[in-house]
Write a protein that holds these residues in place. Structure first.
Motif, short mmCIF file in Angstrom:
data_model
loop_
_atom_site.label_atom_id
_atom_site.label_comp_id
_atom_site.label_asym_id
_atom_site.label_seq_id
_atom_site.Cartn_x
_atom_site.Cartn_y
_atom_site.Cartn_z
N UNK A 36 -5.40 2.61 4.01
CA UNK A 36 -4.42 2.64 5.08
C UNK A 36 -4.99 3.32 6.31
N UNK A 37 -4.83 2.67 7.45
CA UNK A 37 -5.24 3.26 8.72
C UNK A 37 -4.17 4.20 9.24
N UNK A 38 -4.27 4.56 10.52
CA UNK A 38 -3.36 5.56 11.08
C UNK A 38 -2.40 4.98 12.13
N UNK A 41 3.67 0.28 13.17
CA UNK A 41 4.54 -0.34 14.17
C UNK A 41 5.81 -0.83 13.50
N UNK A 42 6.94 -0.59 14.18
CA UNK A 42 8.21 -1.14 13.71
C UNK A 42 8.81 -1.99 14.82
N UNK A 63 0.62 6.48 16.23
CA UNK A 63 -0.60 6.83 15.49
C UNK A 63 -0.34 8.17 14.83
N UNK A 64 -0.51 8.20 13.52
CA UNK A 64 -0.27 9.42 12.77
C UNK A 64 -1.01 9.32 11.44
N UNK A 65 -1.35 10.47 10.87
CA UNK A 65 -2.03 10.47 9.58
C UNK A 65 -1.04 10.41 8.41
N UNK A 66 0.25 10.66 8.69
CA UNK A 66 1.28 10.60 7.66
C UNK A 66 2.49 9.86 8.22
N UNK A 135 -0.11 7.99 3.61
CA UNK A 135 -1.15 8.81 4.24
C UNK A 135 -2.36 7.97 4.59
N UNK A 136 -2.85 8.20 5.79
CA UNK A 136 -4.07 7.54 6.26
C UNK A 136 -5.20 7.82 5.27
N UNK A 137 -5.98 6.78 4.96
CA UNK A 137 -7.11 6.93 4.03
C UNK A 137 -6.76 6.61 2.59
N UNK A 138 -5.48 6.47 2.29
CA UNK A 138 -5.04 6.17 0.93
C UNK A 138 -5.33 4.71 0.58
#
Length: 178
Positions: A36-38, A41-42, A63-66, A135-138
């Protein structure tokens, strides 16, 4: 033919398949894990409460890490990885069963065309009654690569070529198509 880990590694080493960034742990026996990136969009609310296929849909992007995906919420997200597929290779996007068992559905219309370059936009839906923290990176899914019987006459060069971040629908750009 589905590509094996050995063939995927060979293609990455030869640079005929590009996946960046990638770790060797992401390469599975017959797939590559995607993370998952960071960018999320909704769909922006419309005054009429109706989305049409003939006009541009607006999105709120962060843009967020969580990111907390609420019950029943739909959100676009992006992969951490950037891809470049050769014109004789296609890929299927599959969600992870461990996340599906929590009610998180992951899809991207399921298909990556030969010749595609960019990050993959994922459509996420929380079918659970509880919020799910992303979470970003998951690791959220995997790409399964299939070699075509020949090179494509017309490799992908469509409206999502080169996309980065969570890219909204561009269906309004081709009103003559069904």
């Amino acid at each position: 033919m589905i590509l094996s880990d050995k063939t995927i590694i060979k293609m990455l080493d030869e640079n005929s398949l590009v996946i960046k960034p990638i770790t060797k742990e992401q390469i599975q026996p017959a797939s590559v894990d995607i993370r998952l990136g960071n960018t999320f969009s909704i769909v922006d609310d419309t005054p009429s409460g109706i989305i049409t296929l003939e006009s541009k849909t607006n999105y709120k992007t962060i843009k967020t890490d969580t990111y907390l995906i609420l019950p029943g919420q739909f959100v676009l997200a992006t992969t951490m990885e950037y891809f470049e597929l050769p014109d004789n290779l296609t890929a299927f996007v599959e969600g992870r069963s461990s996340l599906g068992r929590m009610g998180l559905f992951i899809q991207n219309a399921g298909w990556v065309d030969p010749g595609f370059k960019g990050e993959i936009t994922l459509e996420l839906y929380n079918a659970n009654r509880c919020a799910i923290e992303l979470k970003c990176g998951r690791r959220v899914g995997q790409l399964v690569f299939a070699e075509m019987d020949d090179h494509a006459l017309n490799p992908y060069n469509g409206k999502y070529q080169g996309q980065t971040d969570a890219t909204g629908s561009r269906v309004f750009m081709d009103p003559d198509k069904f």
